[in-house]
Design a protein around this motif. Structure first.
Motif, PDB file in Angstrom:
ATOM      1  N   GLY A  57      74.039  52.769   1.149  1.00 55.78           N
ATOM      2  CA  GLY A  57      73.308  53.808   0.442  1.00 55.78           C
ATOM      3  C   GLY A  57      72.078  54.282   1.204  1.00 55.78           C
ATOM      4  O   GLY A  57      71.820  53.852   2.334  1.00 55.78           O
ATOM      5  N   PRO A  58      71.302  55.171   0.597  1.00 51.96           N
ATOM      6  CA  PRO A  58      70.113  55.726   1.268  1.00 51.96           C
ATOM      7  C   PRO A  58      69.005  54.696   1.400  1.00 51.96           C
ATOM      8  O   PRO A  58      69.022  53.646   0.747  1.00 51.96           O
ATOM      9  CB  PRO A  58      69.694  56.863   0.338  1.00 51.96           C
ATOM     10  N   GLU A  59      68.026  54.992   2.245  1.00 55.97           N
ATOM     11  CA  GLU A  59      66.886  54.110   2.407  1.00 55.97           C
ATOM     12  C   GLU A  59      66.089  54.017   1.111  1.00 55.97           C
ATOM     13  O   GLU A  59      66.055  54.959   0.313  1.00 55.97           O
ATOM     14  CB  GLU A  59      65.990  54.602   3.538  1.00 55.97           C
ATOM     15  N   VAL A  60      65.451  52.869   0.924  1.00 58.78           N
ATOM     16  CA  VAL A  60      64.630  52.631  -0.258  1.00 58.78           C
ATOM     17  C   VAL A  60      63.233  53.201  -0.019  1.00 58.78           C
ATOM     18  O   VAL A  60      62.758  54.097  -0.726  1.00 58.78           O
ATOM     19  CB  VAL A  60      64.541  51.125  -0.558  1.00 58.78           C
ATOM     20  N   TYR A  61      62.563  52.677   0.957  1.00 60.26           N
ATOM     21  CA  TYR A  61      61.261  53.157   1.428  1.00 60.26           C
ATOM     22  C   TYR A  61      61.191  52.717   2.871  1.00 60.26           C
ATOM     23  O   TYR A  61      61.041  51.529   3.171  1.00 60.26           O
ATOM     24  CB  TYR A  61      60.120  52.550   0.610  1.00 60.26           C
ATOM     25  N   SER A  62      61.348  53.665   3.774  1.00 60.63           N
ATOM     26  CA  SER A  62      61.541  53.334   5.175  1.00 60.63           C
ATOM     27  C   SER A  62      60.290  52.706   5.792  1.00 60.63           C
ATOM     28  O   SER A  62      59.168  52.914   5.320  1.00 60.63           O
ATOM     29  CB  SER A  62      61.921  54.583   5.973  1.00 60.63           C
ATOM     30  N   LEU A  63      60.492  51.955   6.864  1.00 60.36           N
ATOM     31  CA  LEU A  63      59.359  51.386   7.586  1.00 60.36           C
ATOM     32  C   LEU A  63      58.471  52.499   8.131  1.00 60.36           C
ATOM     33  O   LEU A  63      57.245  52.366   8.161  1.00 60.36           O
ATOM     34  CB  LEU A  63      59.841  50.487   8.731  1.00 60.36           C
ATOM     35  N   ALA A  64      59.074  53.618   8.535  1.00 58.21           N
ATOM     36  CA  ALA A  64      58.280  54.738   9.037  1.00 58.21           C
ATOM     37  C   ALA A  64      57.314  55.240   7.973  1.00 58.21           C
ATOM     38  O   ALA A  64      56.132  55.494   8.246  1.00 58.21           O
ATOM     39  CB  ALA A  64      59.207  55.868   9.492  1.00 58.21           C
ATOM     40  N   GLU A  65      57.800  55.400   6.733  1.00 54.71           N
ATOM     41  CA  GLU A  65      56.931  55.847   5.637  1.00 54.71           C
ATOM     42  C   GLU A  65      55.794  54.849   5.419  1.00 54.71           C
ATOM     43  O   GLU A  65      54.627  55.224   5.268  1.00 54.71           O
ATOM     44  CB  GLU A  65      57.750  55.984   4.355  1.00 54.71           C
ATOM     45  N   ALA A  66      56.138  53.572   5.381  1.00 55.07           N
ATOM     46  CA  ALA A  66      55.124  52.540   5.132  1.00 55.07           C
ATOM     47  C   ALA A  66      54.125  52.444   6.281  1.00 55.07           C
ATOM     48  O   ALA A  66      52.941  52.191   6.050  1.00 55.07           O
ATOM     49  CB  ALA A  66      55.808  51.190   4.907  1.00 55.07           C
ATOM     50  N   CYS A  67      54.602  52.622   7.505  1.00 56.12           N
ATOM     51  CA  CYS A  67      53.691  52.622   8.653  1.00 56.12           C
ATOM     52  C   CYS A  67      52.688  53.767   8.541  1.00 56.12           C
ATOM     53  O   CYS A  67      51.496  53.597   8.833  1.00 56.12           O
ATOM     54  CB  CYS A  67      54.480  52.741   9.958  1.00 56.12           C
ATOM     55  N   GLN A  68      53.156  54.932   8.104  1.00 55.41           N
ATOM     56  CA  GLN A  68      52.245  56.070   7.949  1.00 55.41           C
ATOM     57  C   GLN A  68      51.208  55.798   6.856  1.00 55.41           C
ATOM     58  O   GLN A  68      50.026  56.115   7.013  1.00 55.41           O
ATOM     59  CB  GLN A  68      53.039  57.336   7.629  1.00 55.41           C
ATOM     60  N   ASP A  69      51.641  55.201   5.756  1.00 58.53           N
ATOM     61  CA  ASP A  69      50.704  54.834   4.688  1.00 58.53           C
ATOM     62  C   ASP A  69      49.618  53.908   5.217  1.00 58.53           C
ATOM     63  O   ASP A  69      48.419  54.113   4.982  1.00 58.53           O
ATOM     64  CB  ASP A  69      51.444  54.123   3.541  1.00 58.53           C
ATOM     65  N   GLN A  70      50.050  52.863   5.914  1.00 56.26           N
ATOM     66  CA  GLN A  70      49.099  51.873   6.416  1.00 56.26           C
ATOM     67  C   GLN A  70      48.203  52.462   7.506  1.00 56.26           C
ATOM     68  O   GLN A  70      46.994  52.176   7.552  1.00 56.26           O
ATOM     69  CB  GLN A  70      49.851  50.641   6.938  1.00 56.26           C
ATOM     70  N   TYR A  71      48.765  53.317   8.352  1.00 59.74           N
ATOM     71  CA  TYR A  71      47.968  53.961   9.400  1.00 59.74           C
ATOM     72  C   TYR A  71      46.857  54.814   8.777  1.00 59.74           C
ATOM     73  O   TYR A  71      45.700  54.766   9.212  1.00 59.74           O
ATOM     74  CB  TYR A  71      48.884  54.804  10.276  1.00 59.74           C
ATOM     75  N   LEU A  72      47.181  55.576   7.747  1.00 59.72           N
ATOM     76  CA  LEU A  72      46.164  56.392   7.077  1.00 59.72           C
ATOM     77  C   LEU A  72      45.142  55.503   6.367  1.00 59.72           C
ATOM     78  O   LEU A  72      43.943  55.804   6.373  1.00 59.72           O
ATOM     79  CB  LEU A  72      46.824  57.347   6.083  1.00 59.72           C
ATOM     80  N   ALA A  73      45.590  54.407   5.768  1.00 55.74           N
ATOM     81  CA  ALA A  73      44.661  53.480   5.119  1.00 55.74           C
ATOM     82  C   ALA A  73      43.716  52.850   6.139  1.00 55.74           C
ATOM     83  O   ALA A  73      42.520  52.680   5.876  1.00 55.74           O
ATOM     84  CB  ALA A  73      45.431  52.398   4.368  1.00 55.74           C
ATOM     85  N   LEU A  74      44.240  52.499   7.312  1.00 59.94           N
ATOM     86  CA  LEU A  74      43.399  51.952   8.380  1.00 59.94           C
ATOM     87  C   LEU A  74      42.388  52.993   8.866  1.00 59.94           C
ATOM     88  O   LEU A  74      41.242  52.665   9.187  1.00 59.94           O
ATOM     89  CB  LEU A  74      44.272  51.479   9.545  1.00 59.94           C
ATOM     90  N   THR A  75      42.813  54.262   8.899  1.00 54.40           N
ATOM     91  CA  THR A  75      41.903  55.336   9.314  1.00 54.40           C
ATOM     92  C   THR A  75      40.798  55.530   8.280  1.00 54.40           C
ATOM     93  O   THR A  75      39.641  55.787   8.643  1.00 54.40           O
ATOM     94  CB  THR A  75      42.687  56.642   9.520  1.00 54.40           C
ATOM     95  N   ILE A  76      41.137  55.418   6.999  1.00 54.82           N
ATOM     96  CA  ILE A  76      40.119  55.478   5.947  1.00 54.82           C
ATOM     97  C   ILE A  76      39.087  54.377   6.151  1.00 54.82           C
ATOM     98  O   ILE A  76      37.876  54.613   6.088  1.00 54.82           O
ATOM     99  CB  ILE A  76      40.770  55.362   4.555  1.00 54.82           C
ATOM    100  N   GLN A  77      39.554  53.175   6.431  1.00 56.39           N
ATOM    101  CA  GLN A  77      38.649  52.055   6.659  1.00 56.39           C
ATOM    102  C   GLN A  77      37.765  52.297   7.881  1.00 56.39           C
ATOM    103  O   GLN A  77      36.552  52.036   7.859  1.00 56.39           O
ATOM    104  CB  GLN A  77      39.463  50.768   6.850  1.00 56.39           C
ATOM    105  N   GLN A  78      38.363  52.828   8.942  1.00 58.29           N
ATOM    106  CA  GLN A  78      37.618  53.112  10.173  1.00 58.29           C
ATOM    107  C   GLN A  78      36.549  54.176   9.934  1.00 58.29           C
ATOM    108  O   GLN A  78      35.407  54.055  10.405  1.00 58.29           O
ATOM    109  CB  GLN A  78      38.593  53.565  11.268  1.00 58.29           C
ATOM    110  N   SER A  79      36.891  55.223   9.193  1.00 56.70           N
ATOM    111  CA  SER A  79      35.925  56.271   8.888  1.00 56.70           C
ATOM    112  C   SER A  79      34.789  55.735   8.019  1.00 56.70           C
ATOM    113  O   SER A  79      33.613  56.066   8.243  1.00 56.70           O
ATOM    114  CB  SER A  79      36.620  57.436   8.178  1.00 56.70           C
ATOM    115  N   MET A  80      35.138  54.906   7.060  1.00 57.19           N
ATOM    116  CA  MET A  80      34.135  54.327   6.165  1.00 57.19           C
ATOM    117  C   MET A  80      33.145  53.470   6.945  1.00 57.19           C
ATOM    118  O   MET A  80      31.936  53.525   6.715  1.00 57.19           O
ATOM    119  CB  MET A  80      34.832  53.491   5.094  1.00 57.19           C
TER     120      MET A  80
END
Length: 376
Positions: free
Chosen positions: A337-360
């Motif tokens: 079947g189709p992907e559930v939540y791809s590693l690519a999607e999760a990597c992008q989430d975490q990358y943006l979260a890390l950028t938020i932390q870096q900016s803060m």
């Protein structure tokens, strides 16, 4: 008679013999592992835990005593006695990459808890495993919770027109980013990220062990970030203790050029002379005078069902319903079947979260860069 699909099977408790339960292993014996075990226990016609891997002997003993499933010191030991369809990795963020790589080396599809890795180097390393053929999905559950999935559906339905702004104060870090991206319809576009933290004191609420046992104040860290995707703006907002706090509430706001969704209230125009108002409402069982049991039946808006609980009448909280949806999706994924939540999607989430932390931490706005997983 045509056999039921896995999705149809989920709507019929007991399930007959149409679809056998999916076997999965859990690697990790901590708090979050309990969510997967609890869902499997509540839905035995859909899922069966064939074993848990826990490094500490006392954790293995606790798992066997509480959940009645066998526990093993290593994945290799579990695989000597069982053949799971996939493995759930539920360990700390720092330990996750190595555990995921080990499971993948055994040929097991993996559903890993968030975050998949604690830093950018770890994310890139994991993504190389996927490029080499590893089957890795991520247990990002918040967008599958009944209310949030309904709010996302409204945002993407077109009734708000072209959505340009979203504000999400419902979950922390990468979870909040995931929700924002879905409300806005954002994929892997880059953003200008500006983040701030404000500290103050707040009344302590419940914790994992239950209600507060004393009157005390705790330090509250309020993180707010603007993610400007160029024509679409996401605002991330979250405070310490918000998940369980009695005085800090979740909030979602989505604005388009023809309407607005504010939590459960929808305002839009049918045409330029006709304003419309409606509300998202929960339909549940087990309240006064109702003897069906205690469960959520679904969420409606106007005359439309926007969410129907496929796991009723199981007595599951909204967060557990989202975990059940992940497990069902993973069961379908490993069978083609189709992907559930791809590693690519999760990597992008975490990358943006890390950028938020870096900016803060730096006090500066930071422009994200396109990462290799964006190619997917």
């Amino acid at each position: 008679m045509k056999p039921l699909s896995r999705e149809e099977h989920a709507t019929f408790p007991g399930g007959g013999t149409a679809t056998p339960p999916t076997d999965f292993a859990v690697i990790g014996g901590g708090y979050r592992a309990g969510f997967f075990l609890r869902v499997a226990q509540a839905l035995p016609h859909l899922f069966r835990v064939c074993g848990v891997v826990a490094r500490r002997e006392e954790n293995r003993a606790a798992v066997e005593a509480e959940w009645g499933v066998p526990a093993y010191p290593t994945l290799a030991a579990l695989l000597d006695e069982a053949a799971p369809d996939f493995a759930v990795v539920s360990v700390s963020g720092g330990a996750a990459p190595g555990v995921i790589a080990d499971a993948a080396s055994h040929g097991l599809p993996v559903l890993t808890e968030t975050p998949p890795a604690p830093d950018l180097a770890g994310l890139l390393s994991l993504y190389r495993l996927v490029e080499d053929g590893a089957r890795i999905q991520v247990a990002e559950q918040y967008h599958l919770e009944p209310l949030l999935s309904t709010q996302i559906a409204v945002a993407r339905s077109g009734r708000l027109g072209s959505v340009t702004e979203a504000f999400a104060s419902v979950c922390h870090g990468y979870h909040g980013v995931s929700v924002l991206r879905r409300l806005l319809g954002i994929g892997f576009e880059n953003a200008e990220v500006t983040a701030h933290e404000f500290r103050s004191r707040m009344q302590a609420g419940p914790d994992r062990s239950g209600d507060p046992q004393e009157d005390r104040l705790i330090d509250e860290a309020h993180v707010s970030a603007r993610l400007d995707f160029g024509g679409r703006l996401g605002v991330f907002d979250f405070t310490t203790d918000q998940y369980r706090s009695w005085i800090r509430s979740p909030h979602v706001l989505v604005r388009g050029d023809r309407g607005e969704l504010r939590d459960t209230h929808l305002r839009y125009v049918e045409d330029f002379r006709t304003p419309m108002r409606s509300e998202i409402r929960r339909i549940g069982a087990g309240q006064a005078g109702n003897h069906e049991g205690l469960f959520l039946r679904g969420l409606v808006e106007g005359g439309n069902w926007l969410y129907r609980n496929p796991f009723l009448p199981a007595r599951l909280a909204d967060d557990e319903l989202s975990v059940a949806a992940l497990l069902r999706g993973m069961a379908d994924y490993v069978h083609g079947g189709p992907e559930v939540y791809s590693l690519a999607e999760a990597c992008q989430d975490q990358y943006l979260a890390l950028t938020i932390q870096q900016s803060m931490e730096s006090g500066e706005s930071i422009r994200t860069k396109t990462q290799p997983w964006a190619a997917t």
